[in-house]
Design a protein around this motif. Structure first.
Motif, PDB file in Angstrom:
ATOM      1  N   LEU A  24     -28.539  93.811  29.050  1.00  0.00           N
ATOM      2  CA  LEU A  24     -29.323  94.852  28.390  1.00  0.00           C
ATOM      3  C   LEU A  24     -30.634  94.278  27.842  1.00  0.00           C
ATOM      4  O   LEU A  24     -31.696  94.903  27.954  1.00  0.00           O
ATOM      5  N   LYS A 153     -28.878  99.593  34.281  1.00  0.00           N
ATOM      6  CA  LYS A 153     -29.923  99.947  33.339  1.00  0.00           C
ATOM      7  C   LYS A 153     -29.840 101.437  33.033  1.00  0.00           C
ATOM      8  O   LYS A 153     -29.935 102.268  33.937  1.00  0.00           O
ATOM      9  N   THR A 182     -34.753 100.491  27.430  1.00  0.00           N
ATOM     10  CA  THR A 182     -34.132 100.781  28.719  1.00  0.00           C
ATOM     11  C   THR A 182     -35.013 101.628  29.638  1.00  0.00           C
ATOM     12  O   THR A 182     -34.755 101.718  30.833  1.00  0.00           O
TER      13      THR A 182
END
Length: 279
Positions: A24, A153, A182
């Motif tokens: 992440l 993602k 993101t």
């Protein structure tokens, strides 16, 4: 630089949370604190004669914890693209939630990432599991990663709301940061009974959200239905939602979303991470 705390019990479940967190924040400079807590057992009433033995026991288990954390660091070293990251192993002998609280305060932690055991793990939040205790007692944003979650993602983040809460700016800033990180689109979801209109207060709160979230792409969605859980499940599955964000203050609201009475009915959230926001 982000300061991220990842408690680990050396299980596959907690390793998955580590992998998810590293992926992440792949392109972000972060310090990851890898924390293993050996919980202190309830006080037995024993006197000081036990103290020296307890100290030896503490030294022994902390030695094992540090060895386990070094093994995790060795596994991380084999992963691609962690050049932006630094890692600090922390071994404690402490009460679980108290230890996390102190680390959050001392290290100025921005986010906690914890693994949960699929549907059963999520259901246990209502009954006082470690993750549930941290959510309710530690005032820090927490990303709960189900054991079956595989990192992709996030393209869409769902934010269920009833518009009754006036959201703290800190909550919204954390939500904006995750959305910008993101590149996802934020889907704000309101579920109500059929033909039920928003009150004046709800309209004001919705308009405030719309204004404050100008920095991120977002849209408002309305689903009517008598069953909150079914409505959220339908929305999540139809839009292929990658993350669900919730406010801890509204714990009862998202418990109704996450905890279905029949385990076999739970599907959409068993692989969907959820971000718990604190005021």
């Amino acid at each position: 630089m982000m300061q991220v705390l990842i408690p680990t019990d050396f299980s596959d479940n907690s390793w998955n949370a580590i992998e998810y967190g590293l992926a992440l924040y792949k392109k972000s400079k972060c310090t990851f604190y890898l924390l293993h807590i050996n919980p202190i057992p309830p006080y037995s009433g024993a006197g000081t004669s036990i103290h020296a033995a307890s100290k030896n026991f503490e030294d022994h288990i902390l030695k094992e914890s540090r060895e386990g954390l070094q093994e995790i660091l060795a596994r991380i070293a084999e992963l691609p693209s962690t050049s932006q990251h630094s890692f600090v192993p922390v071994a404690l002998y402490d009460f679980f939630v108290d230890g996390i609280k102190r680390e959050v305060e001392d290290k100025k932690i921005d986010l906690i990432i914890m693994g949960t055991k699929g549907a059963s793990g999520l259901k246990k939040i209502a009954m006082g599991s470690n993750t549930g205790d941290v959510i309710t007692r530690v005032k820090c944003p927490l990303l709960a990663v189900p054991e079956d979650a595989v990192f992709t993602k996030p393209k869409e983040i769902a934010f269920p709301t009833d518009y009754h809460l006036r959201y703290d700016l800190k909550v919204l800033d954390t939500l904006i940061d995750m959305t910008l990180l993101t590149g996802a689109v934020l889907r704000i979801l309101h579920i109500s009974k059929r033909d039920e209109e928003l009150s004046e207060e709800q309209v004001k709160n919705k308009d405030f959200l719309d204004d404050y979230l100008l920095a991120v792409e977002h849209s408002f969605h309305f689903v009517s239905g008598s069953k909150l859980e079914a409505a959220v499940q339908c929305f999540t599955e139809s839009r292929e939602i990658d993350m669900i964000a919730m406010v801890a203050k509204n714990l009862n609201y998202f418990q109704r979303i996450l905890f279905r009475p029949a385990v076999e009915e739970i599907s959409y959230h068993t692989k969907t991470p959820f971000l718990v926001l604190h005021e």
